[in-house]
Design a protein around this motif. Structure first.
Motif, PDB file in Angstrom:
ATOM      1  N   MET A 161       0.953  -1.207  -0.074  1.00  0.00           N
ATOM      2  CA  MET A 161      -0.072  -0.019   0.020  1.00  0.00           C
ATOM      3  C   MET A 161       0.972   1.142  -0.074  1.00  0.00           C
ATOM      4  SD  MET A 161      -3.147   0.891   2.585  1.00  0.00           S
ATOM      5  CE  MET A 161      -1.862   1.288   4.012  1.00  0.00           C
ATOM      6  N   ALA A 162       0.686   2.359  -0.838  1.00  0.00           N
ATOM      7  CA  ALA A 162       1.509   3.303  -0.992  1.00  0.00           C
ATOM      8  C   ALA A 162       1.317   4.130  -0.007  1.00  0.00           C
ATOM      9  CB  ALA A 162       1.058   4.256  -2.325  1.00  0.00           C
ATOM     10  N   ARG A 163       1.849   5.237   0.774  1.00  0.00           N
ATOM     11  CA  ARG A 163       1.627   5.779   1.815  1.00  0.00           C
ATOM     12  C   ARG A 163       0.435   6.569   1.694  1.00  0.00           C
ATOM     13  NH1 ARG A 163       4.206  10.431   5.404  1.00  0.00           N
ATOM     14  NH2 ARG A 163       4.443   9.257   7.233  1.00  0.00           N
ATOM     15  N   LYS A 164      -0.273   6.439   2.821  1.00  0.00           N
ATOM     16  CA  LYS A 164      -1.591   7.102   2.767  1.00  0.00           C
ATOM     17  C   LYS A 164      -1.637   8.140   3.998  1.00  0.00           C
ATOM     18  CE  LYS A 164      -3.992   3.733   0.098  1.00  0.00           C
ATOM     19  NZ  LYS A 164      -4.155   4.723  -1.318  1.00  0.00           N
ATOM     20  N   THR A 165      -2.473   9.003   4.027  1.00  0.00           N
ATOM     21  CA  THR A 165      -2.913   9.677   5.167  1.00  0.00           C
ATOM     22  C   THR A 165      -4.062   8.938   5.776  1.00  0.00           C
ATOM     23  OG1 THR A 165      -4.496  11.225   3.917  1.00  0.00           O
ATOM     24  CG2 THR A 165      -2.080  11.963   4.195  1.00  0.00           C
ATOM     25  N   ALA A 166      -4.147   9.027   7.252  1.00  0.00           N
ATOM     26  CA  ALA A 166      -5.281   8.294   7.841  1.00  0.00           C
ATOM     27  C   ALA A 166      -5.737   9.169   9.161  1.00  0.00           C
ATOM     28  CB  ALA A 166      -4.552   7.090   8.440  1.00  0.00           C
ATOM     29  N   LEU A 167      -7.039   9.014   9.403  1.00  0.00           N
ATOM     30  CA  LEU A 167      -7.628   9.330  10.556  1.00  0.00           C
ATOM     31  C   LEU A 167      -7.695   8.024  11.620  1.00  0.00           C
ATOM     32  CD1 LEU A 167      -9.312  11.290  12.430  1.00  0.00           C
ATOM     33  CD2 LEU A 167     -11.348  10.447  11.149  1.00  0.00           C
ATOM     34  N   VAL A 168      -7.026   8.143  12.543  1.00  0.00           N
ATOM     35  CA  VAL A 168      -7.193   6.892  13.628  1.00  0.00           C
ATOM     36  C   VAL A 168      -8.275   7.080  14.499  1.00  0.00           C
ATOM     37  CG1 VAL A 168      -5.929   5.968  15.453  1.00  0.00           C
ATOM     38  CG2 VAL A 168      -4.754   6.516  13.496  1.00  0.00           C
ATOM     39  N   VAL A 169      -8.974   6.014  14.651  1.00  0.00           N
ATOM     40  CA  VAL A 169     -10.370   6.012  15.453  1.00  0.00           C
ATOM     41  C   VAL A 169     -10.175   4.993  16.588  1.00  0.00           C
ATOM     42  CG1 VAL A 169     -12.677   5.439  15.592  1.00  0.00           C
ATOM     43  CG2 VAL A 169     -11.653   6.456  13.425  1.00  0.00           C
ATOM     44  N   CYS A 170     -10.088   5.417  18.059  1.00  0.00           N
ATOM     45  CA  CYS A 170      -9.981   4.632  18.928  1.00  0.00           C
ATOM     46  C   CYS A 170     -11.417   4.128  19.539  1.00  0.00           C
ATOM     47  CB  CYS A 170      -9.405   5.486  20.236  1.00  0.00           C
ATOM     48  SG  CYS A 170      -7.748   6.332  19.723  1.00  0.00           S
ATOM     49  N   PRO A 171     -11.595   2.829  19.892  1.00  0.00           N
ATOM     50  CA  PRO A 171     -12.893   2.327  20.354  1.00  0.00           C
ATOM     51  C   PRO A 171     -13.224   2.738  21.889  1.00  0.00           C
ATOM     52  CG  PRO A 171     -11.268   0.538  20.180  1.00  0.00           C
ATOM     53  CD  PRO A 171     -10.574   1.764  19.816  1.00  0.00           C
ATOM     54  N   GLY A 172     -14.493   2.663  22.262  1.00  0.00           N
ATOM     55  CA  GLY A 172     -14.572   2.686  23.538  1.00  0.00           C
ATOM     56  C   GLY A 172     -14.940   1.479  24.171  1.00  0.00           C
ATOM     57  N   ARG A 173     -15.958   1.351  25.276  1.00  0.00           N
ATOM     58  CA  ARG A 173     -16.377   0.183  25.847  1.00  0.00           C
ATOM     59  C   ARG A 173     -17.144  -0.825  25.069  1.00  0.00           C
ATOM     60  NH1 ARG A 173     -17.401   1.044  31.502  1.00  0.00           N
ATOM     61  NH2 ARG A 173     -18.298  -1.104  31.462  1.00  0.00           N
ATOM     62  N   GLY A 174     -16.898  -2.150  25.603  1.00  0.00           N
ATOM     63  CA  GLY A 174     -17.817  -2.971  24.651  1.00  0.00           C
ATOM     64  C   GLY A 174     -17.116  -3.612  23.590  1.00  0.00           C
ATOM     65  N   VAL A 175     -15.950  -3.521  23.264  1.00  0.00           N
ATOM     66  CA  VAL A 175     -15.234  -4.072  22.272  1.00  0.00           C
ATOM     67  C   VAL A 175     -14.256  -5.330  22.412  1.00  0.00           C
ATOM     68  CG1 VAL A 175     -15.260  -1.863  20.869  1.00  0.00           C
ATOM     69  CG2 VAL A 175     -13.323  -2.364  22.265  1.00  0.00           C
ATOM     70  N   TYR A 176     -13.978  -5.358  23.979  1.00  0.00           N
ATOM     71  CA  TYR A 176     -13.343  -6.551  24.166  1.00  0.00           C
ATOM     72  C   TYR A 176     -14.160  -7.696  24.646  1.00  0.00           C
ATOM     73  CZ  TYR A 176      -9.324  -9.417  25.997  1.00  0.00           C
ATOM     74  OH  TYR A 176      -8.402 -10.350  26.326  1.00  0.00           O
TER      75      TYR A 176
END
Length: 343
Positions: free
Chosen positions: A1-16
């Motif tokens: 994958m060529a270098r891309k810009t990204a928005l990182v999204v952090c999950p909350g409760r209920g995902v583990y």
């Protein structure tokens, strides 16, 4: 994958959940020194270390969904995932999160150190678990193709207006997360038509997050978590209003106040956070940190609701994903492989 810009999204409760058991050991055995630092804090409070929770032989809903356990474990997984992103392939232009994921986003963006981020999430998770004021329930306003059902969202807002002690907790893509007292949730539950045999869905061990009912928790958090924990972020942060906090231009007192007052007591608009992040920074892709995969759907629904690049439905989104993926969920092995460092 060529270098891309990204928005990182952090999950909350209920995902583990049960499927995530062993996530830290599976993906982050090489980061045990970081996890050990988190566990020093846990041991000092006579709490189970996150490494021990992750290494449990079986998943216990009663134990793993508690705020004092879930928050710490999810933060550890998400933060380690953030460190695993291949920065040669990915240029992170901003960070956001959902609910508890705001605390993780603060650490990922550098507004909190890794250790202070853990202290914040562990403290707030413990305070909320100790108080356990009210509860949460989730209900959709989109159909199976993620198109808004005409009038449904307004009907849900009317429900909040009509039932005392019922609030909007989170705007979550095509869903509304309600929060309130037990009596309020029970009345709402009785008035909502069942959908897909799943909704309305109560969220176990979840308090009435992002509502005025959390005033005691907010006050206790502000009393023990000072502004001295915060520093200028290295990356832009998009909060639960869609507001952007910029590096070298963030008023730390205001960030502290938002984090422990507004963010605890007012609705969290994850949908607006995603839309603002996409409009402000126009990233090539979004990366949803693990653990779990459930936040990917809500993120896609937020894009569809905003008509991002012509998206109108789940089918449209899947077509884009098949052709040139725009969303990468690190909880999914095939998508994870595209964004993590291989060295």
């Amino acid at each position: 994958m060529a270098r891309k810009t990204a928005l990182v999204v952090c999950p909350g409760r209920g995902v583990y959940n049960a499927g995530e058991l062993g996530y830290l050991a599976r993906y982050h055995g090489d980061r045990s020194h970081i996890i050990a630092g988190f566990d020093e804090q846990r041991r000092a409070l006579d709490q189970d270390p996150v490494a021990a929770l992750d290494a449990a032989q079986r998943f216990s809903v009663a134990k793993f969904t508690r705020g004092d356990n879930a928050s710490a474990l999810i933060y550890a997984c998400s933060y380690a995932d953030f460190l695993s992103i291949d920065r040669q392939a990915v240029d992170i232009v901003a960070v956001t999160g959902n609910s508890m994921g705001w605390y993780t986003a603060l650490a990922c963006a550098g507004a909190l150190s890794a250790g202070n981020g853990f202290r914040v999430v562990n403290t707030m998770g413990t305070l909320m678990q100790d108080a356990l004021i009210g509860g949460q329930m989730i209900y959709p306003f989109v159909d199976g193709d993620w198109r808004a059902v005409p009038g449904q969202c307004q009907a849900l807002m009317d429900l909040v207006r009509d039932i005392p002690d019922l609030y909007v907790s989170i705007h979550l893509g095509g869903m509304i997360v309600f929060a309130g007292s037990e009596a309020a949730l029970a009345e709402a539950e009785a008035r909502l038509d069942p959908v897909d045999g799943r909704f309305p869905m109560r969220l176990g061990n979840h308090a009435a997050f992002h509502t005025p009912l959390q005033a005691p928790v907010s006050a206790k958090g502000r009393a023990v978590l000072g502004v001295d924990l915060f520093q200028q972020p290295d990356l832009p942060l998009v909060d639960g209003r869609g507001h952007v906090w910029l590096p070298k231009a963030t008023a730390l007192n205001a960030l502290w106040d938002y984090t422990f007052r507004h963010q605890v007591l007012k609705p969290y608009d994850f949908t607006q956070a995603i839309v603002s992040g996409m409009r402000e920074f126009a990233p090539d892709i979004l990366i949803v940190l693990g653990p779990g995969t459930t936040l990917g759907g809500a993120t896609a629904q937020a894009l569809i609701g905003a008509g991002w690049q012509g998206l109108e439905s789940k089918a449209d989104f899947q077509t884009v994903q098949d052709r040139a993926p725009i969303l990468f969920a690190m909880g999914m092995d095939d998508q994870r492989a595209s964004v993590v460092t291989t060295v």
